[in-house]
Motif scaffolding. Structure first.
Motif, PDB file in Angstrom:
ATOM      1  N   THR A 101      17.898  57.372 -36.786  1.00  0.00           N
ATOM      2  CA  THR A 101      18.764  56.655 -37.517  1.00  0.00           C
ATOM      3  C   THR A 101      19.106  55.334 -36.676  1.00  0.00           C
ATOM      4  O   THR A 101      19.825  55.229 -35.841  1.00  0.00           O
ATOM      5  N   ALA A 102      18.190  54.283 -37.042  1.00  0.00           N
ATOM      6  CA  ALA A 102      18.134  53.057 -36.531  1.00  0.00           C
ATOM      7  C   ALA A 102      19.332  52.331 -37.180  1.00  0.00           C
ATOM      8  O   ALA A 102      19.326  52.049 -38.311  1.00  0.00           O
ATOM      9  N   VAL A 103      20.306  51.661 -36.248  1.00  0.00           N
ATOM     10  CA  VAL A 103      21.420  50.840 -36.738  1.00  0.00           C
ATOM     11  C   VAL A 103      20.873  49.592 -37.037  1.00  0.00           C
ATOM     12  O   VAL A 103      20.231  48.803 -35.875  1.00  0.00           O
ATOM     13  N   GLU A 104      21.116  48.919 -37.985  1.00  0.00           N
ATOM     14  CA  GLU A 104      20.728  47.388 -38.296  1.00  0.00           C
ATOM     15  C   GLU A 104      21.593  46.233 -37.741  1.00  0.00           C
ATOM     16  O   GLU A 104      21.371  45.310 -37.431  1.00  0.00           O
ATOM     17  N   GLN A 105      23.002  46.738 -38.357  1.00  0.00           N
ATOM     18  CA  GLN A 105      24.033  45.766 -37.956  1.00  0.00           C
ATOM     19  C   GLN A 105      25.418  46.409 -38.113  1.00  0.00           C
ATOM     20  O   GLN A 105      25.548  47.565 -38.641  1.00  0.00           O
ATOM     21  N   TRP A 115      35.309  49.303 -38.606  1.00  0.00           N
ATOM     22  CA  TRP A 115      33.694  48.747 -38.571  1.00  0.00           C
ATOM     23  C   TRP A 115      32.770  49.366 -39.577  1.00  0.00           C
ATOM     24  O   TRP A 115      33.086  50.475 -40.003  1.00  0.00           O
ATOM     25  N   VAL A 116      31.899  48.480 -39.986  1.00  0.00           N
ATOM     26  CA  VAL A 116      31.162  48.765 -41.164  1.00  0.00           C
ATOM     27  C   VAL A 116      29.922  48.908 -40.280  1.00  0.00           C
ATOM     28  O   VAL A 116      29.295  47.597 -40.142  1.00  0.00           O
ATOM     29  N   VAL A 117      29.105  49.973 -40.265  1.00  0.00           N
ATOM     30  CA  VAL A 117      27.728  50.076 -39.509  1.00  0.00           C
ATOM     31  C   VAL A 117      26.480  50.363 -40.652  1.00  0.00           C
ATOM     32  O   VAL A 117      26.637  51.345 -41.455  1.00  0.00           O
ATOM     33  N   THR A 125      31.600  53.806 -41.711  1.00  0.00           N
ATOM     34  CA  THR A 125      32.579  53.095 -41.392  1.00  0.00           C
ATOM     35  C   THR A 125      33.321  53.956 -40.187  1.00  0.00           C
ATOM     36  O   THR A 125      33.372  55.089 -40.371  1.00  0.00           O
ATOM     37  N   ALA A 126      33.844  53.350 -39.373  1.00  0.00           N
ATOM     38  CA  ALA A 126      34.751  53.973 -38.256  1.00  0.00           C
ATOM     39  C   ALA A 126      35.797  52.994 -37.804  1.00  0.00           C
ATOM     40  O   ALA A 126      35.557  51.910 -37.823  1.00  0.00           O
ATOM     41  N   ARG A 127      36.715  53.551 -37.327  1.00  0.00           N
ATOM     42  CA  ARG A 127      38.006  52.824 -36.636  1.00  0.00           C
ATOM     43  C   ARG A 127      37.339  52.046 -35.247  1.00  0.00           C
ATOM     44  O   ARG A 127      37.626  51.021 -34.997  1.00  0.00           O
ATOM     45  N   PHE A 128      36.452  52.832 -34.482  1.00  0.00           N
ATOM     46  CA  PHE A 128      36.064  52.141 -33.492  1.00  0.00           C
ATOM     47  C   PHE A 128      34.475  52.410 -33.330  1.00  0.00           C
ATOM     48  O   PHE A 128      33.742  53.157 -33.654  1.00  0.00           O
ATOM     49  N   THR A 351      22.744  43.634 -34.154  1.00  0.00           N
ATOM     50  CA  THR A 351      23.646  42.489 -34.599  1.00  0.00           C
ATOM     51  C   THR A 351      24.851  42.973 -34.753  1.00  0.00           C
ATOM     52  O   THR A 351      25.211  44.217 -35.553  1.00  0.00           O
ATOM     53  N   VAL A 352      26.086  42.611 -34.082  1.00  0.00           N
ATOM     54  CA  VAL A 352      27.474  42.942 -34.062  1.00  0.00           C
ATOM     55  C   VAL A 352      28.186  41.518 -34.390  1.00  0.00           C
ATOM     56  O   VAL A 352      28.208  40.724 -33.831  1.00  0.00           O
ATOM     57  N   LEU A 353      28.710  41.908 -35.518  1.00  0.00           N
ATOM     58  CA  LEU A 353      29.801  40.757 -36.272  1.00  0.00           C
ATOM     59  C   LEU A 353      31.047  40.971 -36.034  1.00  0.00           C
ATOM     60  O   LEU A 353      31.419  41.979 -36.533  1.00  0.00           O
TER      61      LEU A 353
END
Length: 495
Positions: A101-105, A115-117, A125-128, A351-353
């Motif tokens: 499971t590769a995270v894109e953003q 957070w929306v991952v 989504t997650a709080r942290f 990518t982290v926004l």
């Protein structure tokens, strides 16, 4: 769309340490996303011959989960893989992991305070958000002209095939870092011809590596205090090397020079040919690049079928490598021991926004690489980055991980006490920390020594030595549990 307490990106030792701390804090509804097919991070990905830890095994493990059964002082990679599997089973982590499971953003949703991952299979989504992608996770392949036209086989050390047999082949190795120091002697044992292409020589000191007797392993298992004592002794030696020899270079040059003299003596007694010795001698101060340990690396250059090539590579041809002087080295297999793209591709690895859409990677590159206490960043609420600028303390990755676990415990514990939903480090606290570490590095070998020819990954694109935290391990752990709580702002109430 399910909302978790936390999303952890990476299932190496950093990610597993973060997960263990989340469980301790009662934040057990989390998921660990891992792009590879199994856990272990670098110890899952790297499988090249000769792979082993480069510091003593008793230090390279969690202090709260010691392994009394290391077979050697410097354990081979397979034992590290088994240790990672043990930790995951012992703490119930595997069931929280999603492999492949590769995270894109990842982006901060200010309205929803989470957070929306994004992944290939959808959003979570997650709080942290906790990124634990490791410092050395993005392999680097040099863009040599003609490399795509090579008719032989190209192998990067991070993608070593289990069935690769180089017996009797003409093999070339590009790179002379810690990986090459472990790998080259193994290749010299089987290759018909071996050429090592060296751009920058590396400091190598003798490796005191012996089997750990079964009786000692049983003693460690029966009386854990004995293993803790061994760990403390080894950590003290590493601290002396790191703090006195590297971070306090301008005040303790004699220790740095002594380490360099040891490495030179090791080289002189290992390599017969004076021209080869000169080529293998670094022109930069000890500590500018991470030194390594080996009893075999230098000696392979005495063998008639092993060649050290220091000429510049002009291009890769269909049959080998052409050098700038017009000569060509014929090869059957080209091995890339070229390391990792640390600053361009790994900080951050995704990518982290953050708040107001601030792009973390773009901000770091446009200004300076920075992170408060090596773990949090202004304008990025509820975000913990375990592989950040100024986070690496000591020479064992586990000292860094455990300090960050302590910081997590203090910060998230305070968040719960206040009944708040979000945390964010203040601009003031971040700036003060950055000023402090920058000033502290002024006495280090990076700024007080001669590192001009080192080409060290310790230096970021701005020319700053922004990887290491310039303090002792003891101080890093002390600050992790004593940092001022008002260095953060806390907001809202949990949904």
């Amino acid at each position: 769309m399910a909302r978790y307490d936390a999303i952890v990106v990476g299932a190496g030792f950093g990610g597993m340490g973060a997960a263990i701390q989340l469980d301790r804090l009662g934040l057990s509804d989390y998921v660990i996303l891992e792009r590879e097919a199994d856990l272990g991070g670098t110890w899952h990905v790297n499988r090249y011959p000769g792979l082993a830890v480069d510091i003593a095994s008793v230090t390279y493990s969690y202090s709260f989960e010691p392994n009394p059964y290391w077979s050697r002082l410097f354990a081979p990679g397979e034992e590290l893989r088994r240790y990672a599997q043990h930790v995951a089973e012992r703490y119930g982590l595997r069931r929280r992991m999603r492999f492949g499971t590769a995270v894109e953003q990842a982006r901060w949703d200010a309205d929803q305070q989470h957070w929306v991952v994004g992944t290939e299979s959808g959003e979570l989504t997650a709080r942290f958000l906790i990124t634990a992608t490791g410092f050395l996770s993005q392999p680097y392949t040099p863009p040599f002209p003609g490399i795509d036209g090579f008719t032989g086989r190209i192998v990067h050390t991070t993608a070593w095939p289990d069935d690769l047999d180089l017996t009797g082949q003409r093999v070339g190795v590009i790179g002379t870092g810690a990986t090459a120091v472990q790998l080259v002697p193994e290749l010299a044992d089987v290759a018909a011809e071996l050429t090592v292409f060296q751009r920058t020589p590396i400091w190598v000191v003798p490796k005191v590596d012996t089997p750990i007797p079964a009786a000692v392993q049983r003693l460690f298992a029966a009386l854990p205090v004995t293993q803790r004592a061994a760990r403390l002794a080894n950590t003290s030696v590493l601290e002396a090397i790191m703090v006195a020899g590297v971070l306090e270079f301008t005040r303790a040059k004699v220790l740095n020079r002594g380490a360099g003299l040891l490495a030179k003596a090791h080289l002189r007694t290992s390599v017969r040919d004076p021209e080869t010795r000169r080529a293998l001698t670094p022109g930069y101060d000890f500590g500018c690049k991470r030194p390594t340990f080996s009893n075999r690396y230098f000696r392979v250059f005495n063998s008639p079928h092993v060649r050290l090539e220091t000429g510049s590579i002009a291009e890769v041809t269909p049959g080998g490598i052409a050098l700038a002087d017009g000569s060509e080295v014929a090869l059957d297999t080209l091995v890339l021991a070229t390391g990792f793209d640390l600053w361009q591709a790994n900080f951050p690895a995704i990518t982290v926004l953050g708040r107001d859409g601030v792009d973390l990677g773009a901000w770091w590159r446009a200004s300076r690489f920075q992170a408060y206490e090596g773990i949090t960043v202004p304008r990025f609420p509820n975000f913990l980055s375990l592989n950040s600028p100024y986070s690496y303390s000591g020479l064992s990755y586990f000292t860094t991980v455990e300090a960050q676990m302590k910081h997590m415990g203090r910060l998230l514990g305070e968040l719960a006490k206040r009944g708040a939903a979000t945390f964010e480090v203040t601009e003031r606290a971040n700036a003060e920390f950055l000023d402090r570490v920058t000033e502290r590095l002024g006495t280090s070998v990076f700024y007080g020594g001669d590192c001009g020819s080192a080409r060290s990954y310790y230096f970021d694109p701005h020319g700053e030595a922004a990887l290491l935290r310039p303090t002792s391990t003891l101080n890093a752990h002390r600050e992790a549990v004593r940092f001022p709580l008002d260095d953060y702002v806390y907001g809202g109430a949990p949904a």
